[in-house]
Design an enzyme around this catalytic site. Structure first.
Site, mmCIF file in Angstrom:
data_model
loop_
_atom_site.group_PDB
_atom_site.id
_atom_site.type_symbol
_atom_site.label_atom_id
_atom_site.label_comp_id
_atom_site.label_asym_id
_atom_site.label_seq_id
_atom_site.Cartn_x
_atom_site.Cartn_y
_atom_site.Cartn_z
ATOM 1 N N SER A 158 89.267 89.200 -29.235
ATOM 2 C CA SER A 158 90.651 89.651 -29.279
ATOM 3 C C SER A 158 91.019 90.182 -30.668
ATOM 4 O O SER A 158 90.462 91.182 -31.124
ATOM 5 C CB SER A 158 91.581 88.522 -28.835
ATOM 6 O OG SER A 158 92.879 89.009 -28.605
ATOM 7 N N ASP A 182 86.836 91.684 -25.515
ATOM 8 C CA ASP A 182 88.185 92.084 -25.117
ATOM 9 C C ASP A 182 89.101 92.245 -26.328
ATOM 10 O O ASP A 182 90.039 91.462 -26.537
ATOM 11 C CB ASP A 182 88.795 91.111 -24.120
ATOM 12 C CG ASP A 182 89.810 91.810 -23.212
ATOM 13 O OD1 ASP A 182 89.563 92.967 -22.836
ATOM 14 O OD2 ASP A 182 90.842 91.210 -22.880
ATOM 15 N N HIS A 252 91.794 87.763 -19.970
ATOM 16 C CA HIS A 252 91.444 87.956 -21.380
ATOM 17 C C HIS A 252 90.306 87.016 -21.780
ATOM 18 O O HIS A 252 89.339 87.438 -22.428
ATOM 19 C CB HIS A 252 92.699 87.687 -22.209
ATOM 20 C CG HIS A 252 92.663 88.224 -23.607
ATOM 21 N ND1 HIS A 252 92.200 89.480 -23.936
ATOM 22 C CD2 HIS A 252 93.044 87.659 -24.789
ATOM 23 C CE1 HIS A 252 92.315 89.672 -25.246
ATOM 24 N NE2 HIS A 252 92.807 88.581 -25.779
#
Length: 451
Positions: A158, A182, A252
């Site tokens: 992330s 991601d 996610h």
């Protein structure tokens, strides 16, 4: 899931040992810290095969006190993302342990929970640049002490993916590899390359997208960008907000679980380069000739095997689908159907393969397929498990039309071809499929003169 069941007692034991031995641990905060806001503090936790159960807190300036920090070995950095509740990432120890099982490396967990734990997401985003400056200085000292930048692998999740990119850019793209799981979308979408991860940040950049319609980044960012299940709506994740927090974070977080699966080798996920997920599901991207004898690249840790050809090809998008639970990998077959109905029919197919009590299922239902007389219809069937030797096979044809008359599909030939193994294609000839009725049969090797 089996690996997690096996490793959980080991990880708990390791945690108890850490407390008993006075080992350093990841910062554990709570929602109260996030509410008040935290100032950035970067802690570097070293794990090696010599101290895999006991982290060593590294100095940012002096390496002489750490004999286990061998700079002649490769070094992998694990960088987490936004921590709105302040809790440690549940996956970080498993990722560390699997990296050490794979190869003899230094694993450094970058603990920037002070700075990532903040209800103000914008402040956490702002902190990524400062944290990257801190890491850059540390790696430069590693280089001054004999480390090779090409042997550095940064695994960023992330916000950690973009932080990895900032570090790589500071070091002029000299580090060996960035694996971005991601990468965060909010506050990074449509930003110029210097404000986000991009392919020039390392010698090789591989990216996984699992939540492009919410928390993740939609467009390609690396030499190869993998889109799991199209990059959105991961199987097994909640579909409504009634599921609570899991609704927002499941897609996610799936990126980390898929990467862990690539490390533990419970199965191999083959990805297919393609322009779009629609074309991939339509079976229009099943050829991997451009990759030579190695075939299409595999997702995850081992994709570095394809890095040279990928860098020559330029930015590549690759797609794959997964199961809802581990093992996530699916097995792809090309299914070619020829019918002799006078009228054109449209519909879906469910195909099952059987061997020694094992049943593998593929639903080709992403859209209605056209079946036209004496015209070969190619379907991309992705089975939930691999059946090494197909003893029996069944096909169910459906149209999805509840109130219309039931159709019959008169199949002249159905051919089944494994997309990875060099196996003889299997066929069945002269088959009548009544709508919504499963037809079981034993396939035979296709005839040499097959049409």
């Amino acid at each position: 899931m089996l690996l997690w069941t096996f490793m959980t007692p080991l990880l708990l034991t390791a945690a108890h040992m850490c407390r008993a031995q006075g080992c350093d641990e990841f910062t554990d905060l709570n929602i109260g810290h996030s509410f008040l806001g935290t100032s950035l503090r970067v802690r570097l936790l070293l794990y090696t095969r010599e101290n895999s159960s006991c982290a060593t807190l590294l100095s940012h300036t002096d390496f002489s006190a750490y004999p286990s920090f061998n700079l002649s070995r490769p070094t992998s950095f694990i960088i987490h993302g936004y921590r709105p509740t302040g809790s440690p990432p549940v996956w970080v120890h498993e990722l560390m342990a699997l990296l050490l099982l794979r190869t003899d490396v230094n694993v450094i967990v970058v603990d920037w929970n002070h700075g990532a734990a903040n209800l103000n997401y914008l402040k956490a985003v702002e902190n990524t640049k400062q944290a990257a400056e801190n890491l850059t200085a540390f790696i430069e000292r590693m280089q001054d002490s004999g480390a090779n930048l090409s042997s550095i692998h940064m695994i960023g999740v992330s916000l950690g993916a973009h932080m990895s990119g900032f570090v790589g850019a500071n070091l002029k793209g000299a580090i060996g590899r960035i694996s971005a799981l991601d990468p965060a979308g909010p506050q990074f979408t449509d930003k110029p390359p210097e404000e986000r991860l991009d392919p020039d940040d390392a010698q090789f950049v591989d990216v996984l997208h699992t939540d492009i319609d919410a928390l993740g980044y939609r467009k390609p960012l690396g030499h190869i960008d993998f889109y799991a299940n199209g990059g959105t709506d991961q199987p097994g994740c909640p579909k409504t907000i009634l599921s609570g927090g899991a609704y927002f974070k499941c897609d996610h977080q799936r990126s980390v679980l898929l990467y862990l699966g690539s490390l533990n080798r419970t199965c191999t996920i083959r990805a297919f380069p393609c322009d779009s997920n629609t074309e991939f599901l339509d079976g229009k991207c099943l050829s991997c000739d451009q990759f030579g004898a190695d075939g299409c690249p595999v997702f995850g840790y081992d994709v570095s095997r394809w890095k040279n050809v990928l860098k020559k090809l330029g930015q590549t998008k690759a797609f794959f689908t997964t199961n809802a639970q581990p093992p996530y990998c699916r097995t792809g077959y090309k299914v070619e159907v020829v019918v002799w109905n006078t009228d054109v029919h449209w519909g879906y197919m469910t195909i099952k393969l059987h061997h020694n009590g094992t049943e593998a299922v593929a639903n080709v239902d992403h859209k209605s397929s056209e079946f036209r007389k004496f015209t070969e219809t190619t379907l991309f069937a992705q089975f939930d498990k691999d059946v090494k030797d197909v003893e029996k096979m069944s096909v169910t044809f459906s149209t999805g039309n509840v109130f219309k008359p039931k159709y019959k599909l008169r199949v002249l030939r159905v051919r089944l071809t494994h997309l990875e193994l060099d196996k003889t294609a299997l066929c069945r000839y002269d088959l009548l499929l009544e709508e919504n009725k499963e037809v079981m049969f034993r396939p035979v090797p296709c005839e040499d003169a097959d049409f």
